[in-house]
Design a protein around this motif. Structure first.
Motif, mmCIF file in Angstrom:
data_model
loop_
_atom_site.group_PDB
_atom_site.id
_atom_site.type_symbol
_atom_site.label_atom_id
_atom_site.label_comp_id
_atom_site.label_asym_id
_atom_site.label_seq_id
_atom_site.Cartn_x
_atom_site.Cartn_y
_atom_site.Cartn_z
ATOM 1 N N PHE A 37 44.196 46.200 33.135
ATOM 2 C CA PHE A 37 44.863 45.901 34.395
ATOM 3 C C PHE A 37 45.928 46.941 34.731
ATOM 4 C CE2 PHE A 37 43.016 41.936 32.930
ATOM 5 C CZ PHE A 37 42.303 41.574 34.064
ATOM 6 N N ARG A 38 46.513 47.582 33.729
ATOM 7 C CA ARG A 38 47.404 48.714 34.004
ATOM 8 C C ARG A 38 46.626 49.850 34.660
ATOM 9 N NH1 ARG A 38 50.073 51.267 29.287
ATOM 10 N NH2 ARG A 38 51.454 52.193 30.858
ATOM 11 N N ILE A 39 45.436 50.097 34.152
ATOM 12 C CA ILE A 39 44.597 51.160 34.724
ATOM 13 C C ILE A 39 44.190 50.809 36.150
ATOM 14 C CG2 ILE A 39 42.391 52.367 34.501
ATOM 15 C CD1 ILE A 39 42.662 51.819 31.416
ATOM 16 N N MET A 40 43.774 49.552 36.359
ATOM 17 C CA MET A 40 43.370 49.142 37.697
ATOM 18 C C MET A 40 44.506 49.313 38.695
ATOM 19 S SD MET A 40 40.221 48.208 37.400
ATOM 20 C CE MET A 40 40.026 49.361 36.067
ATOM 21 N N ARG A 41 45.681 48.883 38.296
ATOM 22 C CA ARG A 41 46.834 48.979 39.192
ATOM 23 C C ARG A 41 47.193 50.434 39.474
ATOM 24 N NH1 ARG A 41 52.859 46.441 37.992
ATOM 25 N NH2 ARG A 41 53.911 47.391 39.768
ATOM 26 N N ALA A 42 47.040 51.307 38.465
ATOM 27 C CA ALA A 42 47.423 52.703 38.615
ATOM 28 C C ALA A 42 46.450 53.496 39.484
ATOM 29 C CB ALA A 42 47.542 53.361 37.236
ATOM 30 N N LEU A 43 45.152 53.157 39.424
ATOM 31 C CA LEU A 43 44.142 54.015 40.055
ATOM 32 C C LEU A 43 43.374 53.393 41.210
ATOM 33 C CD1 LEU A 43 42.505 55.933 37.057
ATOM 34 C CD2 LEU A 43 44.476 56.563 38.454
ATOM 35 N N ASN A 44 43.295 52.081 41.264
ATOM 36 C CA ASN A 44 42.457 51.459 42.296
ATOM 37 C C ASN A 44 43.211 51.293 43.611
ATOM 38 O OD1 ASN A 44 40.516 51.408 40.355
ATOM 39 N ND2 ASN A 44 40.140 49.212 40.443
ATOM 40 N N VAL A 45 43.899 52.344 43.997
ATOM 41 C CA VAL A 45 44.673 52.341 45.233
ATOM 42 C C VAL A 45 43.726 52.264 46.429
ATOM 43 C CG1 VAL A 45 46.249 53.680 46.669
ATOM 44 C CG2 VAL A 45 46.539 53.659 44.176
ATOM 45 N N GLY A 46 43.965 51.320 47.311
ATOM 46 C CA GLY A 46 43.131 51.172 48.499
ATOM 47 C C GLY A 46 41.815 50.459 48.262
ATOM 48 N N ASN A 47 41.552 50.045 47.025
ATOM 49 C CA ASN A 47 40.269 49.435 46.712
ATOM 50 C C ASN A 47 40.126 48.050 47.343
ATOM 51 O OD1 ASN A 47 38.579 47.866 44.176
ATOM 52 N ND2 ASN A 47 37.713 49.729 45.044
ATOM 53 N N ALA A 48 41.161 47.236 47.265
ATOM 54 C CA ALA A 48 41.086 45.885 47.834
ATOM 55 C C ALA A 48 40.886 45.916 49.345
ATOM 56 C CB ALA A 48 42.323 45.074 47.462
ATOM 57 N N PRO A 49 41.616 46.747 50.106
ATOM 58 C CA PRO A 49 41.337 46.814 51.546
ATOM 59 C C PRO A 49 39.900 47.222 51.867
ATOM 60 C CG PRO A 49 43.450 47.820 51.078
ATOM 61 C CD PRO A 49 42.813 47.517 49.752
ATOM 62 N N GLN A 50 39.353 48.183 51.109
ATOM 63 C CA GLN A 50 37.973 48.618 51.344
ATOM 64 C C GLN A 50 36.992 47.475 51.124
ATOM 65 O OE1 GLN A 50 37.463 51.918 48.684
ATOM 66 N NE2 GLN A 50 38.874 53.253 49.814
ATOM 67 N N ASN A 51 37.187 46.742 50.041
ATOM 68 C CA ASN A 51 36.273 45.645 49.743
ATOM 69 C C ASN A 51 36.481 44.464 50.684
ATOM 70 O OD1 ASN A 51 34.507 46.209 47.265
ATOM 71 N ND2 ASN A 51 36.500 46.949 46.596
ATOM 72 N N TYR A 52 37.712 44.242 51.116
ATOM 73 C CA TYR A 52 37.976 43.171 52.073
ATOM 74 C C TYR A 52 37.299 43.489 53.406
ATOM 75 C CZ TYR A 52 40.430 39.554 54.670
ATOM 76 O OH TYR A 52 40.732 38.456 55.440
ATOM 77 N N ALA A 53 37.403 44.746 53.827
ATOM 78 C CA ALA A 53 36.729 45.149 55.068
ATOM 79 C C ALA A 53 35.223 44.963 54.957
ATOM 80 C CB ALA A 53 37.068 46.607 55.381
ATOM 81 N N ARG A 54 34.686 45.297 53.798
ATOM 82 C CA ARG A 54 33.247 45.137 53.600
ATOM 83 C C ARG A 54 32.861 43.661 53.606
ATOM 84 N NH1 ARG A 54 29.583 47.882 48.717
ATOM 85 N NH2 ARG A 54 27.556 47.199 49.544
ATOM 86 N N LEU A 55 33.698 42.824 53.009
ATOM 87 C CA LEU A 55 33.415 41.389 52.961
ATOM 88 C C LEU A 55 33.363 40.791 54.355
ATOM 89 C CD1 LEU A 55 33.060 38.738 51.322
ATOM 90 C CD2 LEU A 55 35.554 38.517 51.377
ATOM 91 N N ILE A 56 34.371 41.038 55.168
ATOM 92 C CA ILE A 56 34.433 40.390 56.477
ATOM 93 C C ILE A 56 33.408 40.972 57.452
ATOM 94 C CG2 ILE A 56 36.828 39.687 56.194
ATOM 95 C CD1 ILE A 56 37.671 42.001 57.967
ATOM 96 N N ALA A 57 32.772 42.081 57.070
ATOM 97 C CA ALA A 57 31.703 42.648 57.896
ATOM 98 C C ALA A 57 30.351 42.008 57.611
ATOM 99 C CB ALA A 57 31.616 44.158 57.676
ATOM 100 N N THR A 58 30.260 41.175 56.553
ATOM 101 C CA THR A 58 29.001 40.522 56.217
ATOM 102 C C THR A 58 28.860 39.215 56.998
ATOM 103 O OG1 THR A 58 29.911 39.253 54.358
ATOM 104 C CG2 THR A 58 29.110 41.489 53.894
ATOM 105 N N GLU A 59 27.661 38.671 57.003
ATOM 106 C CA GLU A 59 27.380 37.476 57.793
ATOM 107 C C GLU A 59 28.223 36.289 57.355
ATOM 108 O OE1 GLU A 59 23.529 34.680 59.032
ATOM 109 O OE2 GLU A 59 23.236 36.620 58.044
ATOM 110 N N GLU A 60 28.354 36.078 56.065
ATOM 111 C CA GLU A 60 29.112 34.944 55.546
ATOM 112 C C GLU A 60 30.536 35.317 55.146
ATOM 113 O OE1 GLU A 60 28.234 31.601 55.084
ATOM 114 O OE2 GLU A 60 26.605 32.158 56.418
#
Length: 259
Positions: A37-60
């Motif tokens: 989780f230290r690695i995720m926090r350090a490097l996954n910058v912008g990852n949650a917004p990208q996946n959230y955008a992808r989620l709300i673009a799907t049918e469900e």
């Protein structure tokens, strides 16, 4: 796909120094899950917004995001876990919990880091928690074992293919490179690469309604989602199992003596 703004209050910069320190610690002790989780926090910058955008673009996805179910809470409910019929994804998850001793709330506790914005009330942080809380379900769906380094490394590669994030890529690459020295062959690394390829080939699992998926027959779910049989991983398990077990035993004994 829509481009969303970053999480308010975040710098948007990757912290490579922290990431490399954490991966060094994780390679020394694969059980030190906090380092993941230290690695995720350090490097996954912008990852949650990208996946959230992808989620709300799907049918469900709009409905799923609107309902904003906290999966860790549901997966920690004994009555909910006990409700799944034999042969379903949920029943396989229940067996996973029983065999490993893991729990959804235990994963939550390990993931908590000082100053972590994950607990801010925001759609992105909910998405980050959703990715974390489905990790063990992905173990069940893919067949990658959770209580061994190779299974975790293969699922990390699968996860990178599915949701992106340089943190996943760093962990998977480091584990594969270390295996070349420990195992003295490429089978471990090939299993990790297979995990990445299978993640690319599968349907996007974060778009699933997990409260429905858990009741689906597991073989049917794997077929529908395009999750392939991990052939190279199974072969590596058979051929590297004794050597990896001896290595892990020696490492644990060394750590105990050092303590």
């Amino acid at each position: 796909m829509a481009t969303l703004p970053p999480l308010p209050g975040t710098s948007g910069r990757r912290d490579w120094r922290t990431a490399f320190d954490a991966v060094r610690r994780l390679m020394a002790d694969a059980d030190d899950t906090t380092q993941v989780f230290r690695i995720m926090r350090a490097l996954n910058v912008g990852n949650a917004p990208q996946n959230y955008a992808r989620l709300i673009a799907t049918e469900e996805g709009g409905r799923i995001a609107y309902e904003r179910v906290e999966l860790a809470q549901r997966f920690s409910d004994p009555a909910f876990v006990a409700s799944f019929a034999p042969g379903t994804v949920g029943a396989a998850y229940r067996q996973f919990l029983e065999s490993t001793g893991y729990s959804a709330d235990g994963l939550v506790e390990v993931s908590k880091l000082e100053g972590d914005p994950e607990w801010v009330d925001h759609p992105y942080t909910w998405m980050g928690r959703r990715i974390r809380d489905t990790h063990d379900i992905w173990h069940v769906l893919t067949g990658y074992q959770a209580d061994e380094p190779m299974g975790e490394a293969a699922l990390v590669a699968f996860s990178f293919a599915q949701v992106g994030g340089l943190g996943w890529a760093l962990i998977g690459t480091a584990a594969a490179l270390k295996s070349l020295n420990v195992a003295r062959n490429t089978l471990f690394a090939k299993a990790v690469w297979e995990g990445y390829r299978h993640g690319r080939a599968a349907q996007w699992l974060q778009g699933e309604d997990y409260l429905t998926l858990m009741h689906e027959p597991i073989d049917a779910a794997r077929a529908r989602l395009g999750i392939r049989e991990p052939v190279l991983y199974r072969r590596a398990q058979r051929e590297l199992g004794p050597a990896m077990a001896d290595f892990l035993k020696a490492r644990k004994e060394g750590a105990a003596l050092a303590a």
